[in-house]
Design an enzyme around this catalytic site. Structure first.
Site, short mmCIF file in Angstrom:
data_model
loop_
_atom_site.label_atom_id
_atom_site.label_comp_id
_atom_site.label_asym_id
_atom_site.label_seq_id
_atom_site.Cartn_x
_atom_site.Cartn_y
_atom_site.Cartn_z
N ARG A 97 -8.07 1.51 1.67
CA ARG A 97 -8.15 0.08 1.41
C ARG A 97 -8.38 -0.12 -0.09
NH1 ARG A 97 -6.07 -0.99 5.53
NH2 ARG A 97 -6.91 -2.13 7.31
N HIS A 157 1.44 -1.67 0.45
CA HIS A 157 0.69 -1.52 1.70
C HIS A 157 1.65 -1.22 2.88
CE1 HIS A 157 -3.25 -2.70 3.92
NE2 HIS A 157 -2.57 -1.82 4.62
C1 GLV Z 1 -3.19 -1.11 7.77
O1 GLV Z 1 -3.65 -0.94 6.71
C2 GLV Z 1 -3.90 -0.83 8.98
O2 GLV Z 1 -5.11 -1.10 9.07
O3 GLV Z 1 -3.25 -0.31 9.88
#
Ligand code: GLV
Length: 311
Positions: free
Chosen positions: A226, A274
């Protein structure tokens, strides 16, 4: 039985319905903003639910995170604490993450960013020394399903892999380190540091100047955990000083990463949006249908959020 979905927006709902038709034909699938009786909602499949909304469903039996993390649900101060949360960890999620980490590690090994930057300038620069996977030690922080799958794949390709986790480790057949006491030894042996930790109070900011200073000089960083794990200015400072040579960053404090962020243009950084492990809707519908059926039978569910651990 009714499932309400907040993932992909209103335009995704037909696709969700078609996928649930395949795996749970009897399930009524509602969009997040559909006008449904809140008391009729049994299950919720969500990504970043708007604060307060989950608490309006009095008969909710299970919250299913549309991703592997639950931080986006815990961010809602009113999330209903009595309702369990299941994390979306599928076989596909593990493969996607493992292949993302492998791709990143190989790009770093071969300095592909430099070749791509040179290409943009039509500049031919011969690399006179080439590294292979076996030359590099990869340290994986976070030994959940994603960390273990990544460790195994990288090890098969030849990287020297070790792992670190806060508690007792689960990395069979590979060196692993646990807890704060062994953190320094773990970092000292990581030419490529990979962060796959969950986002909790105790992991916030863990990729900071002190941590990075314990890596071998010129190490690389891959963050697919994260954005909150990383103190971005410390990562940039480490890159500028040569303590870090390169970084692959998939997650950021603010997403989408704002156009004015200096991370976009730093020569040592590869930015990805992401995208490391995002199983498609079919896979998530299949897993959600499995969770709902298991929950209806009263079976124990895998990967349920544990408030004591924080993930
Ligand atoms: C993405 O980051 C997830 O939590 O799968």
């Amino acid at each position: 039985m009714r499932l309400i979905i907040n993932s992909g927006g209103a335009q995704a709902i037909d696709d969700w319905r078609a996928n649930f038709q395949a795996f749970a034909p009897g399930l009524e699938v509602a969009g997040w903003h559909d006008d449904v009786d809140p008391a009729s909602v049994d299950y919720a499949l969500v990504w970043e639910p708007d604060p307060g909304r989950l608490a309006t469903f009095p008969n909710l039996k299970l919250i299913i995170s549309a991703g592997a993390g639950v931080d986006h649900i815990l961010a809602d101060p009113q999330w209903p604490r009595h309702v369990p949360i299941a994390r979306m960890v599928t076989a596909r999620t593990q493969t996607e993450m493992a292949e993302f980490v492998l791709t990143s590690a190989l790009m770093l090994t071969r300095d592909i960013k430099r070749a791509v930057d040179n290409q943009a300038r039509r500049h031919w620069e011969f690399f006179d020394s080439v590294r292979v996977a076996a030359d590099l030690r990869v340290g994986i922080m976070g030994l959940g399903h994603l960390g273990v799958a990544s460790a195994q794949l990288l090890s098969r390709v030849g990287f020297q892999v070790s792992g670190w986790s806060r508690g007792a480790s689960r990395l069979e057949g590979l060196p692993s380190y646990a807890g704060q006491d062994q953190f320094g030894a773990f970092l000292a042996a990581a030419d490529i540091l990979v962060c796959l930790l969950p986002a909790t109070d105790s992991t916030r900011g863990i990729l900071n100047a002190a941590t990075l200073s314990r890596l071998p000089r010129g190490a690389c960083l891959i963050n697919a955990g994260r954005g909150s794990h990383m103190v971005a200015r410390d990562v940039v400072a480490a890159l500028n000083s040569g303590q870090l040579s390169q970084a692959v960053l998939d997650v950021f404090d603010e997403e989408p990463l704002p156009p004015e962020s200096p991370l976009w243009s730093h020569p040592g950084i590869i930015v990805t949006p992401h995208c490391a492990a995002i199983p498609d809707r079919r896979e998530r519908a299949r897993h959600t249908a499995f969770l709902i059926a298991a929950n209806e039978r009263g079976d124990a569910l895998p990967n349920v959020y544990d408030a004591r651990r924080g993930y």
